[in-house]
Design a protein around this motif. Structure first.
Motif, PDB file in Angstrom:
ATOM      1  N   SER A 131       0.805  -1.227   0.000  1.00  0.00           N
ATOM      2  CA  SER A 131       0.000   0.000   0.000  1.00  0.00           C
ATOM      3  C   SER A 131       0.830   1.265   0.000  1.00  0.00           C
ATOM      4  CB  SER A 131      -0.957   0.011   1.195  1.00  0.00           C
ATOM      5  OG  SER A 131      -1.955  -0.961   0.998  1.00  0.00           O
ATOM      6  N   ASP A 132       1.858   1.316   0.807  1.00  0.00           N
ATOM      7  CA  ASP A 132       2.672   2.524   0.872  1.00  0.00           C
ATOM      8  C   ASP A 132       3.317   2.809  -0.481  1.00  0.00           C
ATOM      9  OD1 ASP A 132       3.913   4.765   2.162  1.00  0.00           O
ATOM     10  OD2 ASP A 132       5.773   3.607   2.198  1.00  0.00           O
ATOM     11  N   GLY A 133       3.815   1.788  -1.143  1.00  0.00           N
ATOM     12  CA  GLY A 133       4.412   1.959  -2.463  1.00  0.00           C
ATOM     13  C   GLY A 133       3.418   2.443  -3.491  1.00  0.00           C
ATOM     14  N   ARG A 134       2.187   1.911  -3.451  1.00  0.00           N
ATOM     15  CA  ARG A 134       1.144   2.368  -4.379  1.00  0.00           C
ATOM     16  C   ARG A 134       0.878   3.847  -4.189  1.00  0.00           C
ATOM     17  NH1 ARG A 134      -1.353  -2.521  -3.427  1.00  0.00           N
ATOM     18  NH2 ARG A 134      -2.586  -1.701  -1.725  1.00  0.00           N
ATOM     19  N   ARG A 135       0.792   4.262  -2.927  1.00  0.00           N
ATOM     20  CA  ARG A 135       0.509   5.674  -2.643  1.00  0.00           C
ATOM     21  C   ARG A 135       1.644   6.559  -3.125  1.00  0.00           C
ATOM     22  NH1 ARG A 135      -3.495   6.879   1.817  1.00  0.00           N
ATOM     23  NH2 ARG A 135      -2.520   8.875   1.562  1.00  0.00           N
ATOM     24  N   ARG A 136       2.874   6.126  -2.909  1.00  0.00           N
ATOM     25  CA  ARG A 136       4.013   6.925  -3.347  1.00  0.00           C
ATOM     26  C   ARG A 136       4.062   7.011  -4.863  1.00  0.00           C
ATOM     27  NH1 ARG A 136       8.721   4.354  -1.301  1.00  0.00           N
ATOM     28  NH2 ARG A 136       7.496   2.928  -0.081  1.00  0.00           N
ATOM     29  N   LEU A 137       3.766   5.912  -5.545  1.00  0.00           N
ATOM     30  CA  LEU A 137       3.747   5.930  -7.008  1.00  0.00           C
ATOM     31  C   LEU A 137       2.652   6.842  -7.532  1.00  0.00           C
ATOM     32  CD1 LEU A 137       4.368   2.202  -7.954  1.00  0.00           C
ATOM     33  CD2 LEU A 137       5.862   4.139  -8.412  1.00  0.00           C
ATOM     34  N   ALA A 138       1.520   6.835  -6.843  1.00  0.00           N
ATOM     35  CA  ALA A 138       0.414   7.696  -7.260  1.00  0.00           C
ATOM     36  C   ALA A 138       0.763   9.163  -7.068  1.00  0.00           C
ATOM     37  CB  ALA A 138      -0.851   7.352  -6.476  1.00  0.00           C
ATOM     38  N   GLY A 139       1.576   9.445  -6.061  1.00  0.00           N
ATOM     39  CA  GLY A 139       2.066  10.807  -5.840  1.00  0.00           C
ATOM     40  C   GLY A 139       0.993  11.863  -5.765  1.00  0.00           C
ATOM     41  N   GLY A 140      -0.177  11.507  -5.225  1.00  0.00           N
ATOM     42  CA  GLY A 140      -1.238  12.494  -5.098  1.00  0.00           C
ATOM     43  C   GLY A 140      -2.032  12.691  -6.367  1.00  0.00           C
TER      44      GLY A 140
END
Length: 151
Positions: A131-140
């Motif tokens: 999950s953390d990686g997905r959020r970082r990749l999404a970058g907002g």
């Protein structure tokens, strides 16, 4: 008894108010219908397991599939079961916040520690770990519900 486990994408990423509404209504309906389960949300994706009487779980999933607040629904498991893994929870949920990534993963591991179905446990632990990686990749970036992609 039946278990359905699915993932889906939120149309409104990081909308905490909308998620709270989903949880509140779902918990009441699930308790009424004898459905138990676990719901994870990382701000982008949902992962949920639903368990209980065949008809109640099927009806619950059909409501979820019609809900316009998410899209790209993918069923992981749809299987008959002889016992519940989440029998005490009408709707237990955990949410990944920007500040609690390690805690989220540890909490999920603790929640599914006694789950006897290895594949089910692995999906929840893997979801939390990634999950953390997905959020970082999404970058907002906001989700494009027409294409099911982050833009």
């Amino acid at each position: 008894m039946l278990r359905i486990c699915y993932t889906s994408e939120a149309r409104s990423p990081d909308d905490q108010q909308q998620f709270a509404e989903i949880v509140s209504i779902s918990a009441a309906l699930n308790k009424r219908d004898g459905v138990t389960g676990l719901l994870l949300w990382d701000g982008l994706l949902f992962l949920q397991a639903l368990e209980g009487p065949d008809e109640a779980v099927s009806e619950c999933y059909a409501r979820i599939a019609r809900d316009v607040r998410h899209f790209q629904i993918r069923v992981i498991f749809n299987t008959e079961i002889d016992h519940r893994e989440f029998g005490h929870w009408s709707m237990t949920q955990r949410t990944l916040g920007r500040e609690n990534t390690r805690e989220f993963e540890q909490e999920v591991k603790a929640l599914v520690n006694n789950v006897s179905d290895f594949d089910l446990r692995a999906f929840f632990v893997g979801f939390a770990a990634l999950s953390d990686g997905r959020r970082r990749l999404a970058g907002g970036r906001e989700s494009d519900p027409r294409r099911g992609l982050l833009i």
